[in-house]
Design an enzyme around this catalytic site. Structure first.
Site, PDB file in Angstrom:
ATOM      1  CB  THR A 180      -0.900   0.039   1.245  1.00 44.95           C
ATOM      2  OG1 THR A 180      -0.065   0.168   2.410  1.00 44.95           O
ATOM      3  CG2 THR A 180      -1.724  -1.234   1.364  1.00 44.95           C
ATOM      4  CD  GLU A 325      -5.732  -2.868   1.574  1.00 44.27           C
ATOM      5  OE1 GLU A 325      -5.248  -2.226   2.512  1.00 44.27           O
ATOM      6  OE2 GLU A 325      -6.130  -2.315   0.508  1.00 44.27           O
ATOM      7  CE  LYS A 433      -7.540   5.955  -3.261  1.00 43.29           C
ATOM      8  NZ  LYS A 433      -8.536   4.881  -3.181  1.00 43.29           N
ATOM      9  CD1 TRP A 438      -4.768   4.634   0.025  1.00 48.51           C
ATOM     10  CD2 TRP A 438      -5.977   6.406   0.605  1.00 48.51           C
ATOM     11  NE1 TRP A 438      -6.088   4.272  -0.031  1.00 48.51           N
ATOM     12  CE2 TRP A 438      -6.854   5.341   0.318  1.00 48.51           C
ATOM     13  CE3 TRP A 438      -6.512   7.633   0.991  1.00 48.51           C
ATOM     14  CZ2 TRP A 438      -8.223   5.473   0.406  1.00 48.51           C
ATOM     15  CZ3 TRP A 438      -7.892   7.756   1.073  1.00 48.51           C
ATOM     16  CH2 TRP A 438      -8.728   6.685   0.791  1.00 48.51           C
TER      17      TRP A 438
END
Length: 537
Positions: A180, A325, A433, A438
């Site tokens: 991530t 994810e 975002k 992010w």
């Protein structure tokens, strides 16, 4: 039923056998390079062979630090083809995060595009497990401080074009890993299994999702280092679709030219990409009639943008939702058959939502009193489960915060209407975002408050016409520093700490930051206070 393992290498084998004449096109500085699937398959087999000669074994991680290209596509299949794990590294991460994920994944070999070498050289001394570097270049190896270093093309020349992909791979074993973008703390690793990628690809190809087919000419603008380029390289290869790779440092003009010259039918990217393309379409004369779908995800697409594509340019726009994810496809916003005759504004309202969950997954929205009503009003956290949804983060104790009771707890606040359409309305954390990636407001705040002149700092998201959201820093100075510290001073202090795209667009100095009754920053009040100055018109 036969217990046949769901294996990624079978996708490349199908393209090689049934679509040997179809092409993979890569944009390069020297012009578009074309390879047939027969050639791509042979090069992939050579890569698998070469990696084994370098000592890569089943379960080893091989990192890629690369743009969208035919070589990256070869790595997508060549690495899992020997039972190793493809680790796509986000080239936009801060150096310390790149170092962290290479070490956390324990990468054994890194494949690197030549123009990205300086980024790797900056952090090479921190790598603990890397045993070899392979530079992906057409010419001679550039000078580099990396060692030992190999030429990708020279390795392929010595590889075996008839190499047999490993067949005895457990379908539940890892095929890929992606980290991530580090919303708080270090990035978190998400492992993708052969089975998960296989089933996700089937879902993406369904008529009511991506609807891909052999006749499509696909261009994944979303980076191949980000959530498997949303799975497009896998399904397009499997189906024998023509693939067009935009390569390095593309612009909206380049994308418009590729759409026209290569007659692209399906393309995928984040809203900032499509906002840039819209601006380019307004300035030039481009034939986009080949496009049957623009797939958009990463963050919510403005209704005005969807309307511009569909009404002004006649380009169907598919609004989707997913996460690293979730491999990433979760939902796609398409009209149901009985909704096609609704007034245009009602249809636009539906298309601007995140849509229906795709077949194969389950979702529910849970509020403080349990699962919310399907009324489009009651809000709760979006929970997801299914065969291509991660069950944990790789070797990370933070798994317990997101995965429990058999569900992925997304942290996204949503509603669901009576038709089952999901709409994201907020986030449980104050994340920003930007361009589909992010940014952690907390990390930025901590960085700012480390400055000796700063008393308090809060970072909020502000609307941005190109990137959708950008961080705005709100700073309260200690009395003795008031009128003595400038925006440039704060920015100069932050630059060494964060990636360039994390840096705030502006710094606003305030006398105080509004707070809740328990002393927390009241960011909603800050947004209201500043929205007149930073609102998209």
């Amino acid at each position: 039923m036969m217990n046949v393992p769901l294996n990624i290498s079978s996708m490349m084998e199908r393209a090689e056998k049934y679509f040997p004449k179809k092409e993979v096109v890569t944009r390069t500085p020297a012009g578009n390079k074309r390879h047939t699937y027969r050639e791509i398959a042979q090069r992939t087999r050579r890569l698998s062979s070469a990696l084994q000669k370098l000592g890569v074994e089943q379960g080893d991680r091989v990192g890629t630090f690369a743009w969208n290209s035919n070589r990256h596509l070869e790595a997508y299949f060549g690495i899992p083809g020997i039972g190793a794990v493809l680790h796509t590294i986000n080239i936009r991460l801060a150096p310390e995060h790149i170092s962290y994920i290479v070490n956390h994944a324990e990468d054994k070999v890194l494949l690197i595009d030549s123009d990205l070498l300086p980024l790797v050289e900056r952090v090479k001394d921190s790598f603990k497990t890397v045993q070899a570097y392979v530079v992906m270049t057409d010419g001679e190896l550039p000078e580099t401080s990396l060692s030992p270093v190999y030429s990708y093309e020279e390795l392929l020349a010595e590889g075996d074009p008839e190499f047999e992909f490993v067949k005895d791979i457990d379908e539940n074993s890892p095929a890929g890993i992606c980290y991530t973008s580090a919303t708080t703390g270090n990035p978190k690793g998400v492992v993708y299994s052969h089975r998960g990628i296989f089933l996700h690809s089937m879902a993406l190809g369904m008529a009511d999702t991506g609807g891909l087919s052999e006749s499509d000419r696909c261009m994944a603008v979303v980076p191949m280092f980000h959530a498997n380029a949303w799975g497009m390289p896998f399904i397009a290869t499997w189906l024998g679709s023509t693939q067009v790779m935009p390569g390095a440092q593309f612009t909206p003009k380049v994308l418009a030219e590729l759409i026209e010259s290569e007659k692209i039918t399906v393309t995928a990217g984040v809203p900032t990409i499509w906002l840039g393309l819209l601006k380019e379409l307004e300035t030039g004369e481009y034939d986009t009639s080949s496009l049957r779908a623009v797939l958009c995800g990463g963050s919510a697409a403005p209704p005005s943008m969807i309307k511009a594509f569909e009404v002004k340019y006649g380009i169907p726009f598919l609004h989707a939702y997913g996460m690293t994810e979730t491999s990433p496809l979760v939902s796609v916003s398409r009209l149901k058959s009985y909704e096609t005759d609704l007034p245009e504004e009602e249809k636009l309202s539906i298309r601007a939502k995140q849509g229906l969950v795709v077949p194969g997954l389950e979702v529910k929205i849970v509020g403080k009193d349990g699962e919310v009503k399907m009324d489009g009003e009651e809000m709760g956290e979006l929970l997801i489960r299914g065969p291509w949804i991660a069950s944990e983060y790789y070797n990370d104790e933070r798994s317990k915060d997101a995965f429990y009771d058999g569900w992925l707890h997304t942290g996204d606040v949503a509603t669901m209407d009576e038709e089952g359409v999901i709409k994201l309305v907020d986030r449980t954390k104050d994340l920003i975002k930007s361009g589909g990636e992010w940014i952690s407001s907390v990390d930025l705040e901590n960085g700012i408050m480390a400055h000796e002149a700063v008393f308090e700092a809060a970072v909020i998201a502000i609307p941005h016409q190109e990137w959708q959201e950008r961080p705005l820093a709100c700073v309260v100075l200690h009395d003795q520093f008031k009128d003595k510290v400038s925006k440039d001073d704060i920015m100069d202090f932050l630059r060494p700490q964060f990636a360039k795209w994390w840096l705030p667009d502006d710094v606003v100095f305030l006398d105080e930051i509004p707070k809740t009754s328990v002393g927390k920053f009241l960011k909603r009040a800050l947004r209201d206070q500043l929205k007149e100055h930073y609102q998209i018109q």
